[in-house]
Motif scaffolding. Structure first.
Motif, mmCIF file in Angstrom:
data_model
loop_
_atom_site.group_PDB
_atom_site.id
_atom_site.type_symbol
_atom_site.label_atom_id
_atom_site.label_comp_id
_atom_site.label_asym_id
_atom_site.label_seq_id
_atom_site.Cartn_x
_atom_site.Cartn_y
_atom_site.Cartn_z
ATOM 1 N N HIS A 91 1.582 -1.389 -0.046
ATOM 2 C CA HIS A 91 -0.457 0.086 -0.365
ATOM 3 C C HIS A 91 0.961 1.434 0.113
ATOM 4 O O HIS A 91 -0.124 2.156 -0.197
ATOM 5 N N GLY A 92 2.198 1.261 -0.127
ATOM 6 C CA GLY A 92 2.834 2.473 -0.365
ATOM 7 C C GLY A 92 3.173 2.902 0.939
ATOM 8 O O GLY A 92 3.907 3.959 1.448
ATOM 9 N N LEU A 93 3.086 2.400 2.512
ATOM 10 C CA LEU A 93 2.986 2.493 3.939
ATOM 11 C C LEU A 93 4.434 2.022 4.484
ATOM 12 O O LEU A 93 4.925 0.922 3.723
ATOM 13 N N LYS A 94 5.095 3.014 5.282
ATOM 14 C CA LYS A 94 5.719 2.728 6.475
ATOM 15 C C LYS A 94 5.125 2.153 7.635
ATOM 16 O O LYS A 94 4.390 2.457 7.993
ATOM 17 N N PRO A 95 6.311 1.335 7.682
ATOM 18 C CA PRO A 95 5.950 1.028 9.357
ATOM 19 C C PRO A 95 5.159 2.304 10.210
ATOM 20 O O PRO A 95 5.742 3.060 10.502
ATOM 21 N N ASN A 96 3.960 2.259 10.680
ATOM 22 C CA ASN A 96 3.452 2.550 12.051
ATOM 23 C C ASN A 96 3.282 4.433 11.450
ATOM 24 O O ASN A 96 2.992 5.489 11.974
ATOM 25 N N GLU A 97 2.915 4.161 10.581
ATOM 26 C CA GLU A 97 2.705 5.166 9.397
ATOM 27 C C GLU A 97 1.241 5.496 9.713
ATOM 28 O O GLU A 97 0.641 6.937 9.569
#
Length: 85
Positions: A38-44
Protein backbone atom coordinates in the motif's frame (compact mmCIF):
# COMPACT_ATOMS: atom_id res chain seq x y z
CA UNK A 1 22.53 -17.94 20.54
CA UNK A 2 23.19 -15.25 17.97
CA UNK A 3 20.05 -16.01 15.96
CA UNK A 4 17.44 -14.78 18.38
CA UNK A 5 14.83 -12.47 16.90
CA UNK A 6 12.67 -10.02 18.74
CA UNK A 7 8.92 -10.15 18.24
CA UNK A 8 9.13 -6.82 16.42
CA UNK A 9 11.66 -8.22 13.94
CA UNK A 10 9.40 -11.20 13.22
CA UNK A 11 6.31 -9.02 12.77
CA UNK A 12 8.17 -6.50 10.60
CA UNK A 13 9.33 -9.20 8.20
CA UNK A 14 6.02 -11.08 7.97
CA UNK A 15 4.06 -10.70 4.69
CA UNK A 16 1.08 -9.42 6.66
CA UNK A 17 -0.21 -6.22 8.24
CA UNK A 18 -0.50 -6.19 12.02
CA UNK A 19 -2.48 -3.25 13.36
CA UNK A 20 -4.34 -2.08 16.41
CA UNK A 21 -6.79 0.74 17.07
CA UNK A 22 -8.03 2.39 20.24
CA UNK A 23 -11.72 2.62 21.22
CA UNK A 24 -12.20 5.51 18.77
CA UNK A 25 -10.76 3.59 15.83
CA UNK A 26 -7.46 5.51 15.87
CA UNK A 27 -4.47 3.41 14.84
CA UNK A 28 -2.01 2.80 17.66
CA UNK A 29 0.10 0.27 15.73
CA UNK A 30 0.71 -0.70 12.10
CA UNK A 31 3.54 -3.08 11.29
CA UNK A 32 4.40 -5.80 8.79
CA UNK A 33 5.80 -6.24 5.33
CA UNK A 34 2.28 -6.10 3.86
CA UNK A 35 2.26 -2.33 4.37
CA UNK A 36 4.62 -2.05 1.40
CA UNK A 37 1.80 -3.23 -0.91
CA UNK A 38 0.00 0.00 0.00
CA UNK A 39 3.05 2.25 -0.17
CA UNK A 40 3.08 2.63 3.61
CA UNK A 41 5.88 2.55 6.16
CA UNK A 42 5.69 0.96 9.61
CA UNK A 43 3.47 2.95 11.96
CA UNK A 44 2.65 5.52 9.25
CA UNK A 45 -1.05 5.00 10.05
CA UNK A 46 -0.63 5.73 13.77
CA UNK A 47 -2.82 8.64 14.82
CA UNK A 48 -5.26 8.28 11.91
CA UNK A 49 -8.81 6.89 12.22
CA UNK A 50 -9.63 3.61 10.51
CA UNK A 51 -13.16 4.88 9.79
CA UNK A 52 -11.86 7.96 7.98
CA UNK A 53 -9.27 6.08 5.93
CA UNK A 54 -11.54 3.18 4.95
CA UNK A 55 -14.97 4.80 4.83
CA UNK A 56 -15.43 3.69 1.22
CA UNK A 57 -15.16 0.07 2.41
CA UNK A 58 -18.21 -0.34 4.67
CA UNK A 59 -17.54 -4.03 5.26
CA UNK A 60 -14.13 -3.20 6.77
CA UNK A 61 -15.60 -0.40 8.91
CA UNK A 62 -18.35 -2.73 10.13
CA UNK A 63 -15.82 -5.41 11.14
CA UNK A 64 -13.80 -2.94 13.20
CA UNK A 65 -16.93 -1.61 14.89
CA UNK A 66 -18.02 -5.16 15.75
CA UNK A 67 -14.61 -5.93 17.22
CA UNK A 68 -14.58 -2.70 19.24
CA UNK A 69 -18.02 -3.65 20.60
CA UNK A 70 -16.42 -6.79 22.01
CA UNK A 71 -17.65 -9.32 19.46
CA UNK A 72 -15.27 -12.19 18.74
CA UNK A 73 -15.43 -13.33 15.13
CA UNK A 74 -13.41 -14.10 12.04
CA UNK A 75 -14.18 -12.49 8.70
CA UNK A 76 -12.48 -12.21 5.33
CA UNK A 77 -12.84 -8.99 3.33
CA UNK A 78 -11.88 -8.52 -0.34
CA UNK A 79 -10.65 -4.95 -0.92
CA UNK A 80 -8.67 -3.61 -3.87
CA UNK A 81 -7.90 -7.05 -5.31
CA UNK A 82 -6.61 -8.39 -1.98
CA UNK A 83 -8.06 -10.55 0.77
CA UNK A 84 -7.86 -9.41 4.38
CA UNK A 85 -8.79 -11.40 7.48
Amino acid sequence: LNHLFTLEQVISSAPMIFWAVDTEGVYTLSLGKGLELHGLKPNELVGQRHFDLHGEFPESVDCVKRALAGEQFSHDVFISNRWYS
